[in-house]
Design a protein around this motif. Structure first.
Motif, PDB file in Angstrom:
ATOM      1  N   THR A  72     -10.067   3.853   5.355  1.00 56.86           N
ATOM      2  CA  THR A  72      -9.331   3.352   4.184  1.00 56.86           C
ATOM      3  C   THR A  72      -9.749   1.926   3.842  1.00 56.86           C
ATOM      4  O   THR A  72     -10.100   1.619   2.694  1.00 56.86           O
TER       5      THR A  72
ATOM      6  N   PRO B 246      -5.146   5.051   7.923  1.00 57.26           N
ATOM      7  CA  PRO B 246      -6.105   6.025   8.448  1.00 57.26           C
ATOM      8  C   PRO B 246      -7.544   5.495   8.394  1.00 57.26           C
ATOM      9  O   PRO B 246      -7.863   4.639   7.565  1.00 57.26           O
ATOM     10  N   PRO B 247      -8.419   6.007   9.292  1.00 57.84           N
ATOM     11  CA  PRO B 247      -9.784   5.503   9.379  1.00 57.84           C
ATOM     12  C   PRO B 247     -10.523   5.579   8.047  1.00 57.84           C
ATOM     13  O   PRO B 247     -10.386   6.564   7.325  1.00 57.84           O
TER      14      PRO B 247
ATOM     15  N   ARG C 175      13.724  -3.078  -1.554  1.00 52.32           N
ATOM     16  CA  ARG C 175      14.551  -1.925  -1.220  1.00 52.32           C
ATOM     17  C   ARG C 175      15.833  -2.298  -0.476  1.00 52.32           C
ATOM     18  O   ARG C 175      16.846  -1.628  -0.605  1.00 52.32           O
ATOM     19  N   ARG C 176      15.772  -3.321   0.353  1.00 54.23           N
ATOM     20  CA  ARG C 176      16.965  -3.691   1.132  1.00 54.23           C
ATOM     21  C   ARG C 176      16.984  -5.193   1.350  1.00 54.23           C
ATOM     22  O   ARG C 176      15.929  -5.814   1.493  1.00 54.23           O
TER      23      ARG C 176
ATOM     24  N   GLU D 154      13.576  -5.683   3.106  1.00 55.12           N
ATOM     25  CA  GLU D 154      12.487  -4.698   2.975  1.00 55.12           C
ATOM     26  C   GLU D 154      11.866  -4.754   1.581  1.00 55.12           C
ATOM     27  O   GLU D 154      12.579  -4.704   0.576  1.00 55.12           O
TER      28      GLU D 154
ATOM     29  N   ARG E 263       3.611  -3.733   6.923  1.00 54.08           N
ATOM     30  CA  ARG E 263       2.798  -2.623   6.404  1.00 54.08           C
ATOM     31  C   ARG E 263       2.080  -3.069   5.138  1.00 54.08           C
ATOM     32  O   ARG E 263       2.576  -3.942   4.422  1.00 54.08           O
TER      33      ARG E 263
ATOM     34  N   LEU F 223       1.553  -0.197  -1.259  1.00 57.03           N
ATOM     35  CA  LEU F 223       0.662   0.399  -2.265  1.00 57.03           C
ATOM     36  C   LEU F 223       1.442   0.704  -3.538  1.00 57.03           C
ATOM     37  O   LEU F 223       2.630   1.076  -3.477  1.00 57.03           O
ATOM     38  N   PRO F 224       0.798   0.566  -4.703  1.00 54.44           N
ATOM     39  CA  PRO F 224       1.503   0.857  -5.958  1.00 54.44           C
ATOM     40  C   PRO F 224       1.895   2.337  -6.041  1.00 54.44           C
ATOM     41  O   PRO F 224       1.226   3.181  -5.455  1.00 54.44           O
ATOM     42  N   GLY F 225       2.931   2.614  -6.789  1.00 60.21           N
ATOM     43  CA  GLY F 225       3.302   4.028  -6.986  1.00 60.21           C
ATOM     44  C   GLY F 225       4.746   4.289  -6.659  1.00 60.21           C
ATOM     45  O   GLY F 225       5.419   3.483  -6.070  1.00 60.21           O
TER      46      GLY F 225
ATOM     47  N   LYS G 256       9.348  -2.677  -0.718  1.00 54.64           N
ATOM     48  CA  LYS G 256       8.836  -1.299  -0.721  1.00 54.64           C
ATOM     49  C   LYS G 256       9.079  -0.710   0.662  1.00 54.64           C
ATOM     50  O   LYS G 256      10.168  -0.838   1.199  1.00 54.64           O
ATOM     51  N   ASN G 257       8.038  -0.094   1.253  1.00 48.91           N
ATOM     52  CA  ASN G 257       8.269   0.540   2.560  1.00 48.91           C
ATOM     53  C   ASN G 257       7.895  -0.376   3.726  1.00 48.91           C
ATOM     54  O   ASN G 257       7.724   0.083   4.845  1.00 48.91           O
TER      55      ASN G 257
END
Lengths: 133, 434
Positions: free
Chosen positions: A53, A50-51, A99-100, A105, A128, A131-133, A107-108
Motif C-alpha cells: 500500500t 497491507p503490504p 467521531r468521538r 477519535e 491509524r 482515508l477519505p470516504g 475518523k477511525n
C-alpha cells in the motif's frame, strides 16, 4: 518554538510520515506560515497497512500527496475546538469526521496525543492512517 | 504478495447478535468471512471462473487502452478491436520481471491462452478479419458495455466525473481534438459547430482508459489466485477474499489517467498529477456501476417506466450481476452473455467437469458458469466491503463495543442493498443454485 516538520522530526516516531511528506513535495508547505492542523499518523500506523500500500503511494507522489492532504486542515484547531463540529474540510477536499470527543477519535483513528502546539499550527498524533470516504 | 490471515475467526460477545434478515451473513462478515459460504465447491467454482475471466480480461484492458490512447476519435473505428502488437506486448504493470509490484508470477505480455484463441478461435485458423466478421473472437462489446455503465451512472464517488466537467479537462481535450483532426476540415468544422458532441466522445474515451487501467490490475490478481489454488495454497473462500482485499490496498494508490498519442506526441487529457487513484476513481465506481446498477438489457424483458418498473433514481438501479436472473439474461448478444461466451473458452478442466455433472451438462453450461460468475462476484464484492471496513472503520477484533457497533451498522447497511427481491444473496447461500 519549532514548526510542524521540526516538531515531527524531534518526536522520533514519524519517520514514515516525514519521508512521505518529503516524497509528495509537501515539506515546504508544512514549514510555511500556515497555520495548519495536522493529524499525524505514527510509524506503526503505516506498518499496519497491507503490504504494498505505502510503496504504491510513494511511487506516485501526486496520489500520495492527496492522501496526506486528507490529514491536514487549514487553520490551527485544538481538540477543544475540533470536537465542537462533526466534520472539518481537509486540504484534500473531503471532510474529516470527528467521531468521538472522549476518547478523542478522528475518523477511525484514535488521537494518542492531542494539542502539540507548533509555530505554524497544531499537531494531533493518531494511531491509524485515515482515508477519505 | 502474501495472503493475510489477520481476519479474526472468533465471535465476539461484546455486542448483541444482529436482527437483520441477513444476520447469518453479517455475522460471517464480522468473523472475517465472505458473503459466499466457505465450502470447497464454492472455492473451486470461484477460482476456476476467475481464471476463465482473467484471460479475456487480458484482452479487454489492452484493447480498452488501445482504443483510448490510439484509436481515439476515429470517426469510423471499424478496426478498434484489431489491437496492435504493441498493445498485446504492452507489459502489465503487475506481472513479469519488470513490474515494480509483482502480483502475478507470469508473463507481462498477453496471456498465451489468449494468443492461442486469437489465432484459432472456436472455428479454425483464418485471417483476423474473417474471425472478426464471423464473430469468432473476444467480445469487446462486453468491456465497452461496462465502460458505458460507468459513463452513464457517473457520480458514484471519487473525483473523476467532476474533473470531466472542469475547464482544465475541456482545455486538455480541446488540444487533443484539434491535434487529432489537424488537416481534416470536415471534422474540425463539425467540432466547431457541435463542440460538446466531440467532447462527450472524449469523456467516453476517458472512461475507456479508466476501465482499462482498472482491469490491468484485476487480470494478474485473478491469474495469481488461480496459480495459488492449483498449488494448494489457497484453501478457503475467506483466504480468496483476503487475497483480493490485500490486492485492493496494494494498488489503491495507482494513478488513473488518460493519455492520447497523436502522431507520436503524448497529450495528457487527464494527467497523473491530478492525483486520481485506482481505488477512488476506478474500482469503487466500477463496482457500483457494474456489479450493482448497470441498466436493463435490451431485448430481455419489457419494462414500463411509467408503471414504476424502472427506478426513478439511478442509484436504485439493480441490474448488475449481483441481482441478475442468469437464465433470462442468458440471451445471445447482450453483454452478460458475451462475457459468458468469452469465459467458456478458458474454463479450467475441473470446472468443465463440474458443469457436465449438473443440470443439463454441456447444453446449459453458459447458464451454470453465469451462476458461478455470480457467486464469484459476491466474493469480490465481499472483498470490497471488507476493504472499505478496514479503511474507514475498525478491525474485526477491536475490543471497543462502539467500534464493533459501527462495523455492524456498516455491514447491515451493505446488506440492506440485497433486501430487494431481485438480489441473489439468498440463492448463493445454497450449493444447489446452479
Amino acid at each position: 518554538m519549532a514548526n510542524i516538520i521540526e516538531t515531527a522530526k524531534g518526536a522520533g516516531c514519524f519517520g514514515t510520515l516525514l519521508t512521505a511528506v518529503e516524497v509528495a513535495g509537501l515539506t515546504g508547505a508544512l514549514e510555511g506560515p500556515g497555520p495548519f492542523t495536522v493529524f499525524a499518523p505514527v510509524d506503526d500506523a503505516f506498518v499496519a497497512l497491507p503490504p504494498g500500500t505505502v510503496q504504491t503511494l510513494v511511487d506516485n507522489p501526486p496520489q500520495l500527496g492527496r492522501i496526506l492532504k486528507f490529514h491536514v486542515l487549514s487553520g490551527a484547531y485544538s481538540r477543544e475546538v475540533l470536537v465542537t463540529q462533526p466534520e472539518w474540510e481537509s486540504l484534500e477536499g473531503a471532510p474529516v469526521a470527528i467521531r468521538r470527543a472522549d476518547p478523542f477519535e478522528v475518523k477511525n483513528a484514535t488521537v494518542v496525543s492531542a494539542d502539540i502546539v507548533c509555530d505554524n499550527g497544531i499537531v494531533h498524533v493518531i494511531d491509524r492512517v485515515i482515508l477519505p470516504g | 504478495m502474501t495472503i493475510s490471515t489477520a481476519a479474526a475467526g472468533t465471535k465476539t460477545p461484546l455486542i448483541p447478535p444482529s436482527t437483520h434478515r441477513y444476520a447469518e451473513v453479517i455475522h460471517r462478515l464480522e468473523a472475517g468471512g465472505s458473503m459466499l459460504p466457505d465450502t470447497p465447491e464454492n472455492l473451486q467454482q470461484i477460482i476456476g471462473i476467475y481464471k476463465a475471466y482473467a484471460v479475456p480480461m487480458d484482452f479487454y484492458w489492452r484493447d480498452l487502452l488501445y482504443i483510448a490512447e490510439q484509436v481515439f476519435l476515429n470517426p469510423l473505428p471499424a478496426f478498434k478491436y484489431f489491437i496492435s502488437q504493441e498493445y498485446l506486448d504492452r507489459p502489465n504493470s503487475y506481472a513479469g520481471d519488470q513490474s515494480q509490484l509483482r502480483i502475478w508470477r507470469g508473463t507481462e505480455k498477453a496471456h498465451p491462452e489468449l494468443l492461442e484463441f486469437m489465432e484459432r478461435g472456436e472455428t479454425r485458423r483464418m485471417p483476423k478479419l474473417l474471425h472478426h466478421l464471423w464473430h469468432d473472437r473476444v467480445n469487446m462489446e462486453f468491456a465497452e458495455a461496462c465502460m458505458q455503465a460507468m459513463l452513464w451512472h457517473q457520480g458514484m464517488g471519487g473525483r473523476f466525473n467532476d474533473y470531466l466537467a472542469s475547464d482544465a479537462y475541456k482545455a486538455n481535450a480541446d488540444r487533443a481534438i484539434k491535434a487529432y483532426f489537424r488537416g481534416n476540415p470536415l471534422m474540425l468544422g463539425l467540432y466547431k459547430l457541435f463542440p460538446d458532441m466531440i467532447l462527450e466522445q472524449v469523456k467516453q474515451l476517458s472512461y475507456t482508459a479508466n476501465l482499462g487501467l482498472f482491469w490491468e490490475v484485476m487480470a494478474p490478481v485473478f491469474f495469481e489466485m488461480s496459480d495459488l489454488y492449483d498449488e494448494g495454497k489457497l484453501t478457503s473462500v475467506p483466504q480468496a477474499m483476503d487475497f483480493l482485499v490485500n490486492g485492493i490496498f496494494a494498488v489503491a494508490g495507482r494513478p488513473i489517467y488518460h493519455h492520447v498519442f497523436i502522431r507520436g506526441e503524448c497529450f495528457e487529457i487527464i494527467p497523473k498529477s491530478e492525483g486520481f487513484t485506482w481505488l477512488y476513481e476506478a474500482a469503487l465506481p466500477y463496482v457500483e456501476a457494474v456489479f450493482y446498477r448497470t441498466s436493463p438489457f435490451r431485448g430481455t424483458k419489457s419494462y414500463n417506466a411509467q408503471a414504476g418498473q424502472v427506478p426513478d433514481d439511478q442509484a436504485d438501479f439493480h441490474y448488475g450481476i449481483l441481482y441478475a436472473d442468469v437464465f433470462p439474461v442468458g440471451s445471445a448478444g447482450i453483454p452478460p452473455t458475451l462475457l459468458m461466451q468469452d469465459m467458456l473458452h478458458f474454463l479450467p478442466p475441473y470446472l468443465q467437469e463440474t458443469y457436465r455433472q449438473h443440470k443439463r451438462g454441456e447444453e446449459d453450461q453458459l447458464i451454470q458458469l453465469g451462476i458461478t460468475f455470480q457467486r464469484s462476484m459476491y466474493n469480490v464484492t465481499s472483498a470490497v466491503i471488507q476493504a472499505l471496513r478496514c479503511a474507514l472503520l475498525y478491525p474485526l477484533d477491536d475490543t471497543d463495543p462502539e467500534h464493533l457497533l459501527a462495523n455492524r451498522r456498516f455491514f447491515e447497511a451493505q446488506m440492506d442493498r440485497f433486501l430487494r427481491p431481485e438480489a441473489r444473496l439468498p440463492d448463493v447461500q445454497h450449493q444447489d443454485y446452479r
